[in-house]
Design a protein around this motif. Structure first.
Motif, PDB file in Angstrom:
ATOM      1  N   ARG A 166       0.833  -1.202   0.000  1.00 13.85           N
ATOM      2  CA  ARG A 166       0.000   0.000   0.000  1.00 13.85           C
ATOM      3  C   ARG A 166       0.872   1.259   0.000  1.00 13.85           C
ATOM      4  NH1 ARG A 166      -0.867   2.975   3.720  1.00 13.85           N
ATOM      5  NH2 ARG A 166      -0.446   1.573   5.446  1.00 13.85           N
ATOM      6  N   PHE A 205      -5.565  -8.587   9.758  1.00 15.88           N
ATOM      7  CA  PHE A 205      -4.783  -7.440   9.286  1.00 15.88           C
ATOM      8  C   PHE A 205      -4.961  -6.303  10.293  1.00 15.88           C
ATOM      9  CE2 PHE A 205      -4.449  -3.648   6.324  1.00 15.88           C
ATOM     10  CZ  PHE A 205      -3.083  -3.745   6.174  1.00 15.88           C
ATOM     11  N   CYS A 217     -10.938  -0.748   1.539  1.00  8.50           N
ATOM     12  CA  CYS A 217      -9.701  -0.930   0.761  1.00  8.50           C
ATOM     13  C   CYS A 217     -10.006  -1.488  -0.625  1.00  8.50           C
ATOM     14  CB  CYS A 217      -8.737  -1.869   1.481  1.00  8.50           C
ATOM     15  SG  CYS A 217      -7.917  -1.071   2.864  1.00  8.50           S
ATOM     16  N   ARG A 218     -10.909  -2.449  -0.660  1.00 11.71           N
ATOM     17  CA  ARG A 218     -11.244  -3.069  -1.951  1.00 11.71           C
ATOM     18  C   ARG A 218     -11.878  -2.034  -2.892  1.00 11.71           C
ATOM     19  NH1 ARG A 218     -14.274  -7.476  -0.065  1.00 11.71           N
ATOM     20  NH2 ARG A 218     -12.471  -8.787   0.372  1.00 11.71           N
ATOM     21  N   ARG A 253      -3.012  -2.387  11.983  1.00 11.56           N
ATOM     22  CA  ARG A 253      -1.956  -1.382  11.924  1.00 11.56           C
ATOM     23  C   ARG A 253      -0.700  -1.879  12.613  1.00 11.56           C
ATOM     24  NH1 ARG A 253      -3.468   3.263  10.142  1.00 11.56           N
ATOM     25  NH2 ARG A 253      -5.723   3.291   9.938  1.00 11.56           N
ATOM     26  N   MET A 276       1.896   7.423  -6.217  1.00 12.74           N
ATOM     27  CA  MET A 276       0.864   8.456  -6.390  1.00 12.74           C
ATOM     28  C   MET A 276       1.439   9.836  -6.052  1.00 12.74           C
ATOM     29  SD  MET A 276      -2.440   8.694  -7.152  1.00 12.74           S
ATOM     30  CE  MET A 276      -3.473   7.359  -6.550  1.00 12.74           C
ATOM     31  N   LEU A 278      -1.240  -2.199  -5.881  1.00 15.15           N
ATOM     32  CA  LEU A 278      -2.554  -2.421  -5.274  1.00 15.15           C
ATOM     33  C   LEU A 278      -3.032  -3.854  -5.493  1.00 15.15           C
ATOM     34  CD1 LEU A 278      -4.401   0.954  -6.015  1.00 15.15           C
ATOM     35  CD2 LEU A 278      -3.386   0.190  -3.863  1.00 15.15           C
ATOM     36  N   LEU A 303      -3.518  -9.342   1.380  1.00 15.69           N
ATOM     37  CA  LEU A 303      -4.685  -9.343   2.278  1.00 15.69           C
ATOM     38  C   LEU A 303      -5.447 -10.674   2.169  1.00 15.69           C
ATOM     39  CD1 LEU A 303      -6.234  -5.745   2.012  1.00 15.69           C
ATOM     40  CD2 LEU A 303      -4.726  -6.650   3.783  1.00 15.69           C
ATOM     41  N   PHE A 347      -1.192  -5.726  -2.905  1.00 21.89           N
ATOM     42  CA  PHE A 347      -1.814  -5.442  -1.605  1.00 21.89           C
ATOM     43  C   PHE A 347      -3.016  -6.364  -1.405  1.00 21.89           C
ATOM     44  CE2 PHE A 347      -4.825  -2.402   0.750  1.00 21.89           C
ATOM     45  CZ  PHE A 347      -4.269  -2.648   1.997  1.00 21.89           C
ATOM     46  N   GLU A 348      -3.882  -6.432  -2.395  1.00 21.41           N
ATOM     47  CA  GLU A 348      -5.060  -7.315  -2.333  1.00 21.41           C
ATOM     48  C   GLU A 348      -4.632  -8.771  -2.161  1.00 21.41           C
ATOM     49  OE1 GLU A 348      -8.506  -7.366  -2.337  1.00 21.41           O
ATOM     50  OE2 GLU A 348      -8.306  -5.258  -1.828  1.00 21.41           O
ATOM     51  N   MET A 351      -7.673   5.136   1.829  1.00 24.11           N
ATOM     52  CA  MET A 351      -7.219   3.766   2.067  1.00 24.11           C
ATOM     53  C   MET A 351      -6.111   3.739   3.128  1.00 24.11           C
ATOM     54  SD  MET A 351      -6.598   0.917  -0.685  1.00 24.11           S
ATOM     55  CE  MET A 351      -5.010   1.084  -1.407  1.00 24.11           C
ATOM     56  N   THR A 352      -5.262   4.749   3.112  1.00 27.49           N
ATOM     57  CA  THR A 352      -4.202   4.842   4.119  1.00 27.49           C
ATOM     58  C   THR A 352      -4.810   5.098   5.501  1.00 27.49           C
ATOM     59  OG1 THR A 352      -2.651   5.699   2.491  1.00 27.49           O
ATOM     60  CG2 THR A 352      -2.127   6.148   4.796  1.00 27.49           C
ATOM     61  N   ALA A 353      -5.786   5.997   5.562  1.00 25.74           N
ATOM     62  CA  ALA A 353      -6.362   6.391   6.848  1.00 25.74           C
ATOM     63  C   ALA A 353      -7.205   5.277   7.469  1.00 25.74           C
ATOM     64  CB  ALA A 353      -7.204   7.657   6.670  1.00 25.74           C
ATOM     65  N   TYR A 354      -7.908   4.501   6.632  1.00 24.96           N
ATOM     66  CA  TYR A 354      -8.857   3.509   7.157  1.00 24.96           C
ATOM     67  C   TYR A 354      -8.522   2.123   6.622  1.00 24.96           C
ATOM     68  CZ  TYR A 354     -10.823   8.044   8.073  1.00 24.96           C
ATOM     69  OH  TYR A 354     -10.955   9.356   8.482  1.00 24.96           O
ATOM     70  N   THR A 355      -7.253   1.806   6.696  1.00 27.98           N
ATOM     71  CA  THR A 355      -6.717   0.614   6.023  1.00 27.98           C
ATOM     72  C   THR A 355      -7.209  -0.687   6.645  1.00 27.98           C
ATOM     73  OG1 THR A 355      -4.694  -0.245   5.047  1.00 27.98           O
ATOM     74  CG2 THR A 355      -4.560   0.390   7.360  1.00 27.98           C
ATOM     75  N   GLU A 356      -7.738  -0.631   7.867  1.00 27.53           N
ATOM     76  CA  GLU A 356      -8.234  -1.877   8.476  1.00 27.53           C
ATOM     77  C   GLU A 356      -9.640  -2.227   8.000  1.00 27.53           C
ATOM     78  OE1 GLU A 356      -6.913   0.046  11.900  1.00 27.53           O
ATOM     79  OE2 GLU A 356      -6.174  -1.796  12.843  1.00 27.53           O
ATOM     80  N   MET A 386      -6.643   7.053  -2.425  1.00 29.03           N
ATOM     81  CA  MET A 386      -5.441   6.469  -1.813  1.00 29.03           C
ATOM     82  C   MET A 386      -5.308   6.946  -0.365  1.00 29.03           C
ATOM     83  SD  MET A 386      -2.793   4.528  -2.712  1.00 29.03           S
ATOM     84  CE  MET A 386      -2.201   4.761  -4.383  1.00 29.03           C
ATOM     85  N   ARG A 425     -11.705  -3.617   5.398  1.00 33.99           N
ATOM     86  CA  ARG A 425     -11.438  -4.471   4.223  1.00 33.99           C
ATOM     87  C   ARG A 425     -12.227  -4.033   2.997  1.00 33.99           C
ATOM     88  NH1 ARG A 425      -9.412  -6.651   0.956  1.00 33.99           N
ATOM     89  NH2 ARG A 425      -8.970  -8.828   0.517  1.00 33.99           N
ATOM     90  N   THR A 469      -9.347   0.621  -4.053  1.00 34.94           N
ATOM     91  CA  THR A 469      -8.497   0.075  -5.121  1.00 34.94           C
ATOM     92  C   THR A 469      -9.209   0.197  -6.471  1.00 34.94           C
ATOM     93  OG1 THR A 469      -7.285  -1.421  -3.691  1.00 34.94           O
ATOM     94  CG2 THR A 469      -7.454  -2.065  -5.982  1.00 34.94           C
TER      95      THR A 469
END
Lengths: 193, 193
Positions: free
Chosen positions: A32, A80, B52-53, A82, A39, A63, A70, A66-67, B42-47, B39, B49, B56
């Motif tokens: 990620r 998963f 994130c999908r 932090r 980007m 990405l 996961l 990343f998928e 996705m970084t802020a709320y990466t948990e 993006m 799932r 992406t």
């Protein structure tokens, strides 16, 4: 080909053996972050047509990875979450010069070295776990090629911002620093610890 | 469906007529920025799932659109270049509350409204230029569906962070503010001016 000046040692493989789950979670974050770095480079140098095209390709690939990581975590029942970042990225980013176009060269070369180190470690990890975890070994072997290609792409793009000789000299300097950071290591089990 | 509380007026279409090249360049930047926003989410709320999908998917689509607009600019001999941003994004982002989970709700709803406004303007632009520029009309008509889908996705994801009623109430508030920002307008010819 990867312009690395140190090899990962048994110290890292010991960390992997003792904390494989955590290293896998960190790997997901690495993918990620790699997409995010590409980007940011596209935002900073958006008038460079080839750079934008290559960053788009890299973002899409990272990405996808990343998928994939996961999904692997999910199959293995590893939640998963932090993680505190290791010092590797921060130390490398601290080497980036502040004035353009040096800054562009350094950002691209730092990205290239992170890809190179991932590549080296994926290969090492793949061999190391071959006997006891064929699925994971095969997964890491499959990622090797794209990381190597990203390394080469970043080095080539750095030549948009400085003559080839200057880029090679700077890559040599940064690569020495990267090797020192890797030798120093980090007690947190991470993909780049 | 788009939760917008104002319609774009002839004022904007006049800007488009007088500065089409600049609006097209701004559109390219909008696509890149939309990818970048996804993006960051996705970084802020990466948990999360599903988030994130979906991010992406959105990133990949926005980057495809970015490439498409760059190609269109190239075919028309319009050099891509940096532009000063209009106030639209900044004003909307200024409405985002600072404490979580409100912040997540607002970031997602602001993203949803930007997609909705793009959607409305693409549709309007497509009709407006149909007679004199069929290629461009067809291009904007083709982008309509994905922008509408992104709007819906962002609203749905906001419900991961607050109950549906609270999300709808907040969307209504933010949408009113968005309508005011659009009515106020901006003298720079932009996709959201």
């Amino acid at each position: 080909m990867l312009h690395l000046q140190s090899e990962s040692t048994a110290r890292w493989l010991n960390q992997v053996d003792r904390h494989l789950d955590e290293v896998l979670i960190d790997h997901a974050h690495c993918e990620r972050k790699a997409a995010s770095t590409a980007m940011n480079l596209m935002t900073a140098y958006t008038e460079d047509r080839e750079l934008c095209r290559e960053m788009t390709r890299i973002i899409v690939e990272e990405l996808e990875h990343f998928e994939m990581v996961l999904e692997l975590l999910q199959r293995r029942g590893i939640p998963f979450r932090r993680l505190a970042s290791g010092p590797y990225g921060k130390k490398l980013n601290g080497l980036i010069r502040s004035s353009e176009p040096d800054r562009a060269v350094d950002r691209l070369l730092v990205a290239s070295l992170i890809e190179a180190r991932s590549c080296e470690r994926f290969s090492l990890l793949s061999e190391h776990i071959q006997a006891k975890d064929a699925e994971l070994a095969s997964f890491y072997a499959s990622l090797f090629e794209s990381e190597a290609r990203h390394h080469t792409t970043y080095v080539r793009l750095a030549e948009h911002f400085a003559p080839r000789d200057a880029v090679r000299a700077r890559l040599d300097q940064l690569s020495k620093c990267e090797a020192d950071i890797i030798i120093e290591g980090c007690s947190l089990p991470r993909m780049h610890s």
